[in-house]
Design a protein around this motif. Structure first.
Motif, PDB file in Angstrom:
ATOM      1  N   GLU A  46     -75.082 -56.764  20.963  1.00  0.00           N
ATOM      2  CA  GLU A  46     -73.824 -56.028  21.048  1.00  0.00           C
ATOM      3  C   GLU A  46     -73.968 -54.793  20.180  1.00  0.00           C
ATOM      4  O   GLU A  46     -74.260 -54.890  19.000  1.00  0.00           O
ATOM      5  N   GLN A  47     -73.795 -53.648  20.805  1.00  0.00           N
ATOM      6  CA  GLN A  47     -73.897 -52.395  20.074  1.00  0.00           C
ATOM      7  C   GLN A  47     -72.645 -51.584  20.333  1.00  0.00           C
ATOM      8  O   GLN A  47     -72.132 -51.560  21.446  1.00  0.00           O
ATOM      9  N   GLN A  48     -72.205 -50.924  19.320  1.00  0.00           N
ATOM     10  CA  GLN A  48     -71.023 -50.090  19.466  1.00  0.00           C
ATOM     11  C   GLN A  48     -71.296 -49.007  20.501  1.00  0.00           C
ATOM     12  O   GLN A  48     -72.249 -48.248  20.386  1.00  0.00           O
ATOM     13  N   GLY A  49     -70.490 -49.005  21.564  1.00  0.00           N
ATOM     14  CA  GLY A  49     -70.666 -48.012  22.611  1.00  0.00           C
ATOM     15  C   GLY A  49     -71.832 -48.309  23.530  1.00  0.00           C
ATOM     16  O   GLY A  49     -72.128 -47.539  24.420  1.00  0.00           O
ATOM     17  N   GLY A  50     -72.516 -49.434  23.343  1.00  0.00           N
ATOM     18  CA  GLY A  50     -73.686 -49.769  24.140  1.00  0.00           C
ATOM     19  C   GLY A  50     -73.349 -50.634  25.332  1.00  0.00           C
ATOM     20  O   GLY A  50     -72.243 -50.581  25.863  1.00  0.00           O
ATOM     21  N   PRO A  51     -74.311 -51.449  25.775  1.00  0.00           N
ATOM     22  CA  PRO A  51     -74.143 -52.203  27.001  1.00  0.00           C
ATOM     23  C   PRO A  51     -72.877 -53.058  27.036  1.00  0.00           C
ATOM     24  O   PRO A  51     -72.204 -53.090  28.045  1.00  0.00           O
ATOM     25  N   VAL A  52     -72.557 -53.739  25.942  1.00  0.00           N
ATOM     26  CA  VAL A  52     -71.396 -54.621  25.960  1.00  0.00           C
ATOM     27  C   VAL A  52     -70.119 -53.830  26.185  1.00  0.00           C
ATOM     28  O   VAL A  52     -69.260 -54.218  26.970  1.00  0.00           O
ATOM     29  N   ALA A  53     -69.996 -52.692  25.535  1.00  0.00           N
ATOM     30  CA  ALA A  53     -68.791 -51.880  25.684  1.00  0.00           C
ATOM     31  C   ALA A  53     -68.642 -51.378  27.111  1.00  0.00           C
ATOM     32  O   ALA A  53     -67.532 -51.163  27.592  1.00  0.00           O
ATOM     33  N   ALA A  54     -69.751 -51.212  27.814  1.00  0.00           N
ATOM     34  CA  ALA A  54     -69.713 -50.653  29.159  1.00  0.00           C
ATOM     35  C   ALA A  54     -69.669 -51.716  30.253  1.00  0.00           C
ATOM     36  O   ALA A  54     -69.604 -51.372  31.416  1.00  0.00           O
ATOM     37  N   LEU A  55     -69.705 -53.001  29.900  1.00  0.00           N
ATOM     38  CA  LEU A  55     -69.757 -54.041  30.925  1.00  0.00           C
ATOM     39  C   LEU A  55     -68.477 -54.076  31.746  1.00  0.00           C
ATOM     40  O   LEU A  55     -67.379 -54.036  31.221  1.00  0.00           O
ATOM     41  N   ALA A  56     -68.652 -54.179  33.022  1.00  0.00           N
ATOM     42  CA  ALA A  56     -67.506 -54.288  33.929  1.00  0.00           C
ATOM     43  C   ALA A  56     -67.153 -55.766  34.102  1.00  0.00           C
ATOM     44  O   ALA A  56     -67.907 -56.658  33.736  1.00  0.00           O
ATOM     45  N   ALA A  57     -65.994 -56.008  34.688  1.00  0.00           N
ATOM     46  CA  ALA A  57     -65.574 -57.389  34.964  1.00  0.00           C
ATOM     47  C   ALA A  57     -66.616 -58.072  35.840  1.00  0.00           C
ATOM     48  O   ALA A  57     -67.227 -57.456  36.701  1.00  0.00           O
ATOM     49  N   GLY A  58     -66.824 -59.366  35.615  1.00  0.00           N
ATOM     50  CA  GLY A  58     -67.770 -60.135  36.418  1.00  0.00           C
ATOM     51  C   GLY A  58     -69.176 -60.156  35.872  1.00  0.00           C
ATOM     52  O   GLY A  58     -70.028 -60.858  36.395  1.00  0.00           O
ATOM     53  N   LEU A  59     -69.455 -59.401  34.816  1.00  0.00           N
ATOM     54  CA  LEU A  59     -70.781 -59.435  34.204  1.00  0.00           C
ATOM     55  C   LEU A  59     -70.740 -60.338  32.986  1.00  0.00           C
ATOM     56  O   LEU A  59     -69.713 -60.477  32.337  1.00  0.00           O
ATOM     57  N   ARG A  60     -71.853 -60.939  32.710  1.00  0.00           N
ATOM     58  CA  ARG A  60     -71.940 -61.834  31.564  1.00  0.00           C
ATOM     59  C   ARG A  60     -72.906 -61.239  30.558  1.00  0.00           C
ATOM     60  O   ARG A  60     -73.947 -60.716  30.930  1.00  0.00           O
ATOM     61  N   GLN A  61     -72.589 -61.346  29.288  1.00  0.00           N
ATOM     62  CA  GLN A  61     -73.430 -60.836  28.217  1.00  0.00           C
ATOM     63  C   GLN A  61     -74.010 -62.006  27.439  1.00  0.00           C
ATOM     64  O   GLN A  61     -73.301 -62.928  27.081  1.00  0.00           O
ATOM     65  N   LEU A  62     -75.308 -61.989  27.209  1.00  0.00           N
ATOM     66  CA  LEU A  62     -75.960 -62.958  26.333  1.00  0.00           C
ATOM     67  C   LEU A  62     -76.553 -62.190  25.166  1.00  0.00           C
ATOM     68  O   LEU A  62     -77.167 -61.142  25.357  1.00  0.00           O
ATOM     69  N   ASP A  63     -76.378 -62.724  23.957  1.00  0.00           N
ATOM     70  CA  ASP A  63     -76.958 -62.078  22.788  1.00  0.00           C
ATOM     71  C   ASP A  63     -78.462 -62.262  22.807  1.00  0.00           C
ATOM     72  O   ASP A  63     -78.978 -63.289  23.234  1.00  0.00           O
ATOM     73  N   GLU A  64     -79.166 -61.274  22.332  1.00  0.00           N
ATOM     74  CA  GLU A  64     -80.619 -61.283  22.316  1.00  0.00           C
ATOM     75  C   GLU A  64     -81.136 -61.938  21.035  1.00  0.00           C
ATOM     76  O   GLU A  64     -81.987 -61.410  20.347  1.00  0.00           O
ATOM     77  N   ALA A  65     -80.658 -63.131  20.731  1.00  0.00           N
ATOM     78  CA  ALA A  65     -80.992 -63.765  19.463  1.00  0.00           C
ATOM     79  C   ALA A  65     -82.478 -64.046  19.315  1.00  0.00           C
ATOM     80  O   ALA A  65     -83.067 -63.805  18.271  1.00  0.00           O
ATOM     81  N   GLY A  70     -88.871 -65.008  27.533  1.00  0.00           N
ATOM     82  CA  GLY A  70     -88.858 -66.454  27.758  1.00  0.00           C
ATOM     83  C   GLY A  70     -87.572 -67.083  27.259  1.00  0.00           C
ATOM     84  O   GLY A  70     -86.954 -67.912  27.945  1.00  0.00           O
ATOM     85  N   ALA A  71     -87.126 -66.689  26.080  1.00  0.00           N
ATOM     86  CA  ALA A  71     -85.878 -67.210  25.534  1.00  0.00           C
ATOM     87  C   ALA A  71     -84.688 -66.754  26.369  1.00  0.00           C
ATOM     88  O   ALA A  71     -83.747 -67.514  26.602  1.00  0.00           O
ATOM     89  N   ALA A  72     -84.729 -65.519  26.846  1.00  0.00           N
ATOM     90  CA  ALA A  72     -83.638 -65.019  27.681  1.00  0.00           C
ATOM     91  C   ALA A  72     -83.549 -65.798  28.991  1.00  0.00           C
ATOM     92  O   ALA A  72     -82.462 -66.170  29.435  1.00  0.00           O
ATOM     93  N   VAL A  73     -84.692 -66.084  29.591  1.00  0.00           N
ATOM     94  CA  VAL A  73     -84.703 -66.846  30.841  1.00  0.00           C
ATOM     95  C   VAL A  73     -84.192 -68.254  30.599  1.00  0.00           C
ATOM     96  O   VAL A  73     -83.411 -68.793  31.383  1.00  0.00           O
ATOM     97  N   ALA A  74     -84.604 -68.861  29.497  1.00  0.00           N
ATOM     98  CA  ALA A  74     -84.145 -70.219  29.186  1.00  0.00           C
ATOM     99  C   ALA A  74     -82.643 -70.268  28.964  1.00  0.00           C
ATOM    100  O   ALA A  74     -81.971 -71.211  29.374  1.00  0.00           O
ATOM    101  N   ALA A  75     -82.088 -69.244  28.340  1.00  0.00           N
ATOM    102  CA  ALA A  75     -80.653 -69.226  28.049  1.00  0.00           C
ATOM    103  C   ALA A  75     -79.823 -68.801  29.250  1.00  0.00           C
ATOM    104  O   ALA A  75     -78.680 -69.209  29.388  1.00  0.00           O
ATOM    105  N   GLY A  76     -80.389 -67.989  30.101  1.00  0.00           N
ATOM    106  CA  GLY A  76     -79.617 -67.417  31.194  1.00  0.00           C
ATOM    107  C   GLY A  76     -79.798 -68.109  32.519  1.00  0.00           C
ATOM    108  O   GLY A  76     -79.171 -69.123  32.796  1.00  0.00           O
ATOM    109  N   PRO A  77     -80.669 -67.596  33.387  1.00  0.00           N
ATOM    110  CA  PRO A  77     -80.707 -68.070  34.759  1.00  0.00           C
ATOM    111  C   PRO A  77     -81.204 -69.496  34.941  1.00  0.00           C
ATOM    112  O   PRO A  77     -80.870 -70.130  35.929  1.00  0.00           O
ATOM    113  N   THR A  78     -81.977 -70.025  34.016  1.00  0.00           N
ATOM    114  CA  THR A  78     -82.422 -71.405  34.176  1.00  0.00           C
ATOM    115  C   THR A  78     -81.535 -72.371  33.413  1.00  0.00           C
ATOM    116  O   THR A  78     -81.645 -73.572  33.558  1.00  0.00           O
TER     117      THR A  78
END
Length: 189
Positions: A46-65, A70-78
């Motif tokens: 989450e960045q000020q003015g970045g992707p999260v601020a610009a997300l439209a309805a229906g999109l999901r945000q996952l933190d890049e912890a 590989g971690a993103a795939v495990a947390a998201g689509p799988t």
């Protein structure tokens, strides 16, 4: 799934997904190419003015912890982000200004006989962040593995991959000021 993280060191640490090319933020260009998607997941901080601020309805945000694809795939689509009836996922960088819905349709068309499909550049290098994958194949690869440090190249190693070419270079990414200028030039042409 749009991977919108990274430090953008070669661009002075700017919020790369928010950089405009042809007057449109890079992230919005990739989202537009995903118009046929059932769900769009953006992975990044989450960045000020970045992707999260610009997300439209229906999109999901996952933190890049975890910081790896590989971690993103495990947390998201799988994992929790898959949703019922979703059989495939596109894994895309957020800085692909030349990506189109047609390029994604071509990847989807190659999936019936493969575990995944991706573009290869003129040197034969696989463009891992411009591809589409069967969720079942990714789940099998992640079973029993620690995805936190797993690079995408290792995650998909051994899968049956269709390699596509496309003269329009939908995988063209913008890591430097010169690449941003080249993207502007190509979009004007």
């Amino acid at each position: 799934m749009i991977l919108a993280g990274g430090s953008a060191r070669r661009l002075g640490g700017r919020d790369k997904p928010a950089i405009t090319v042809g007057g449109i933020p890079l992230l919005d260009r990739v989202r537009a190419a995903c118009a046929h998607a059932t769900r769009v997941i953006v992975v990044g901080p989450e960045q000020q003015g970045g992707p999260v601020a610009a997300l439209a309805a229906g999109l999901r945000q996952l933190d890049e912890a975890a910081g790896t694809a590989g971690a993103a795939v495990a947390a998201g689509p799988t994992g929790a982000g898959a949703g019922p009836g979703v059989g495939a996922v596109a894994l895309l960088a957020a800085d692909l200004p030349l990506l189109t819905a047609g390029a994604l349709d071509a990847l989807a068309g190659a999936l019936p006989d493969h575990d995944g499909a991706l573009y290869v550049d003129g040197t034969g290098r696989q463009q891992l962040l411009c591809g589409m994958w069967r969720i079942g194949a990714l789940r099998e690869r992640l079973a029993g593995a620690d995805p936190d440090g797993m690079p995408l190249r290792r995650l998909v190693a051994g899968l049956r991959i269709a390699e596509l070419t496309n003269q329009a270079e939908p995988w063209f990414d913008c890591d430097t000021p010169e690449q941003l200028a080249e993207a502007e030039r190509r979009l004007r042409a």
